[in-house]
Scaffold this motif. Structure first.
Motif, short mmCIF file in Angstrom:
data_model
loop_
_atom_site.label_atom_id
_atom_site.label_comp_id
_atom_site.label_asym_id
_atom_site.label_seq_id
_atom_site.Cartn_x
_atom_site.Cartn_y
_atom_site.Cartn_z
N ASP A 73 -15.28 -3.01 -32.22
CA ASP A 73 -15.85 -3.18 -33.55
C ASP A 73 -15.37 -2.04 -34.46
N ARG A 213 -24.06 9.84 -42.01
CA ARG A 213 -24.36 8.47 -42.46
C ARG A 213 -24.86 7.75 -41.21
N ASP A 215 -25.77 4.61 -39.12
CA ASP A 215 -25.43 3.19 -38.98
C ASP A 215 -26.67 2.37 -38.61
N GLU A 274 -28.01 3.59 -43.64
CA GLU A 274 -27.57 2.22 -43.87
C GLU A 274 -28.70 1.34 -43.38
N HIS A 334 -16.36 -0.65 -46.03
CA HIS A 334 -15.55 -1.24 -44.96
C HIS A 334 -16.13 -2.55 -44.42
N ASP A 335 -17.26 -2.98 -44.94
CA ASP A 335 -17.91 -4.19 -44.43
C ASP A 335 -17.83 -5.37 -45.39
N ARG A 431 -13.88 -8.63 -41.73
CA ARG A 431 -13.70 -7.48 -42.60
C ARG A 431 -12.33 -6.83 -42.52
C1 GLC Z 1 -22.83 -1.26 -39.61
C2 GLC Z 1 -21.39 -0.88 -39.88
C3 GLC Z 1 -20.52 -2.01 -39.42
C4 GLC Z 1 -20.72 -2.21 -37.95
C5 GLC Z 1 -22.20 -2.43 -37.61
C6 GLC Z 1 -22.45 -2.29 -36.15
O1 GLC Z 1 -23.25 -2.33 -40.36
O2 GLC Z 1 -21.22 -0.57 -41.23
O3 GLC Z 1 -19.17 -1.78 -39.71
O4 GLC Z 1 -19.99 -3.33 -37.53
O5 GLC Z 1 -23.01 -1.49 -38.24
O6 GLC Z 1 -22.30 -0.95 -35.73
#
Ligand code: GLC
Ligand code: CA
Length: 557
Positions: A73, A213, A215, A274, A334-335, A431
């Motif tokens: 991922d 940051r 996640d 996030e 990036h998403d 993505r």
């Molecule tokens: C967050 C990240 C994403 C990732 C997901 C799982 O949403 O921004 O890129 O795939 O978490 O870790």
């Protein structure tokens, strides 16, 4: 020595609050710059481009994961939280990178992925080897299956990336993964998990990292008491702090522990969550007792339309006030599909779907060039960026948006990497299109990204969006970003904004306490107003007019 800019004065007055009004540039390390010709961006590549970042004028960079990972991922499957992926460099390279950035007064934020590890993490490998009932399995979420032979999953839940959320291992047990099957969820009831993340936060803080940051910050804690609800039942459970999987109140107990670590440094380390949660619950994450700041993703989901932008801004400023934090603003990351493309699609059904659905639908239908007005998309993207940079709070920019990059549609199936593409049987394009390695030069191997190709294919149109092309053109998006960040550093203040009525539904204007005024014309019809104090415009403009799809900044000289 030049006089300190407004933003430098703010930071000097309160070093602990540097992040409150910062411009943070997100680097997706594998796609930024490749120093050793293996087609993968790396940490020495970032160090070599430190001057580029300084010239751009950003206050901080946030690095998406650069840790050892099998890349199931894009690096969000971490095999070792306290190391650098050998393909991206070494810890010494990390130290050199941070020194180069700090020497240019650029702070460094790193990504922490606490909901799940990679299945290559030593804990997970140990759990597989140790077998059912072992202590090692307790660090993850293992269960026996249902049915006479245990061959049915413990629940019929779907993972965020599509497909089942439970995966069966060789001895017949199942483990839970919110995302890809290579990303087993950790068990946050386990003390080892708590201790290990505290260690990781200290490890990077000791190496000079300024912030983190976090996640999927809303997913760590879970209540998996049995019987587990079915997917249908799960969907009915309100997300009010006691949901089995999401946004549970008890997740903040973790962040209270982390807060002690953050605050044990001078200046305290910052964090941004996030958290895809209902807006009413965002202030929990953004409060000073928790992570301190949270992303607001509303603009990612909005059209380029004045009423939506106004509502989003007012609302999020109120939310930030409630938490005592500052707001965050994001147009790309990036998403999601790049904002130039979101704003450039010709046929929009605004009533029925969000803009990223438009892009998804356009990609699925074959990405017809006739449906994308590239110039209009770039022009609106520049106008939206100047609007955003005029707001109080932190602006998060994503690598390549300063080059006016569009989403890359032309990636053949066999070169795609995003698990969402494979787990949805190619129904969702995922993505990869916003993660294509950056063009630094107008020609040459991989447009200057590196000497050894690019791990995702770059389209021919990258040439005219390269850093070199942008440098040469005074009217380029790149030069606009540079001027805007320079002006912003001069003009930015804490505090609020005041809307100025424009008499038009498609024109927004707001004034900051120091007289800085931002006017955005979201429509096509030019807007007449006094522009004699203009200091910046997102498009060529004429005195007394703000053209369509344009933002102008006015300020006292
Ligand atoms: C967050 C990240 C994403 C990732 C997901 C799982 O949403 O921004 O890129 O795939 O978490 O870790
Ligand atoms: Ca490399």
């Amino acid at each position: 020595m030049p006089a300190p800019s407004a933003i430098e004065q703010l930071a000097a007055a309160d070093p602990a609050s540097w992040w409150r009004q910062a411009v943070v540039y997100q680097i997706y390390p594998r796609s930024f710059a490749d120093s050793n010709a293996d087609g993968i961006g790396d940490l020495p590549g970032i160090t070599a481009r430190a001057d580029y970042l300084a010239d751009l004028g950003v206050d901080a960079v946030w690095l998406s994961p650069f840790y050892p990972s099998e890349l199931a991922d894009g690096g969000y499957d971490v095999a070792d939280y306290r190391n650098v992926d050998p393909r991206l460099g070494t810890l010494e390279d990390f130290d050199e990178m941070i020194a180069a950035l700090h020497a240019r007064a650029i702070k460094v934020v790193v990504d922490i992925v606490p909901n799940h590890t990679s299945d290559q993490h030593e804990w997970f490998q140990e759990a597989l080897a140790a077998g059912r009932g072992s202590a090692a399995r307790e660090r993850y979420i293992f269960r026996d299956g249902l049915g006479e032979y245990g061959d049915e999953p413990p629940a019929d839940w779907e993972s965020v990336f599509g497909g089942p959320a439970w995966h069966r291992v060789a001895d017949g047990q199942w483990y839970f993964h919110s995302f890809a099957k290579e990303q087993p969820d950790l068990n946050w009831d386990h003390p080892d998990v708590h201790e290990d993340f505290l260690k990781t936060l200290r490890f990077w803080s000791d190496r000079g990292v300024d912030g983190f940051r976090i996640d999927v910050a809303h997913m760590l804690t879970k209540d998996l008491s049995e019987p587990l609800p079915s997917a249908a039942e799960l969907a009915e459970i309100p997300v009010d702090g006691n949901h089995p999987l999401l946004d549970r109140d008890d997740v903040h107990e973790i962040y209270a522990e982390w807060r002690k670590v953050f605050d044990s440094y001078d200046p305290p380390r910052s964090a941004v969550a996030e958290a895809w949660v209902h807006f009413d619950r965002v202030p929990h994450y953004a409060s000073a007792e928790s992570l301190g700041q949270a992303f607001n993703f509303d603009l990612l989901q909005a059209d380029f339309a004045a009423p939506q932008f106004r509502e989003i801004v007012s609302h999020n400023l109120r939310l930030a006030e409630r938490s005592g934090s500052s707001s965050t603003w994001v147009l790309s990351n990036h998403d999601v599909f790049r904002h130039a493309t979101r704003y450039g699609l010709v046929r929009h059904d605004h009533e029925t779907s969000a803009p990223w659905r438009h892009v998804g639908g356009w990609l699925e239908a074959g990405a017809a060039e006739s449906q994308l007005d590239r110039k209009a998309g770039e022009r609106r993207a520049r106008a939206a960026t100047l609007f955003l940079l005029g707001l109080p709070g932190s602006a998060y920019l994503y690598q390549g948006e300063e080059l006016g990059l569009h989403e890359v549609a032309e990636i053949p199936a066999e070169q795609r990497q995003d698990p969402t593409y494979f787990r949805t049987n190619a129904e969702s394009f995922g993505r990869d299109g916003c993660r294509v390695p950056l063009p630094w030069a107008a020609s040459g191997p991989s447009f200057g990204f590196g000497e050894g190709g690019a791990h995702l294919p770059q389209p021919a149109w990258f040439a005219e969006h390269s850093v070199a092309s942008g440098n040469d053109d005074p009217e380029s998006t790149l030069n606009l970003y540079r001027r805007a960040l320079q002006e912003r550093a001069r003009l930015q203040t804490g505090g609020d904004l005041e809307w100025v009525e424009t008499g038009r539904d498609d024109v927004l204007s707001f004034r900051r306490p120091n007289g800085w005024t931002v006017i955005t014309n979201f429509g096509a019809e030019p807007y007449e107003t006094d522009t004699s104090a203009a200091v910046l415009s997102s498009a060529v403009s004429v005195d007394g007019l703000v053209p369509g799809d344009t933002t102008i900044w006015l300020a006292d000289a």
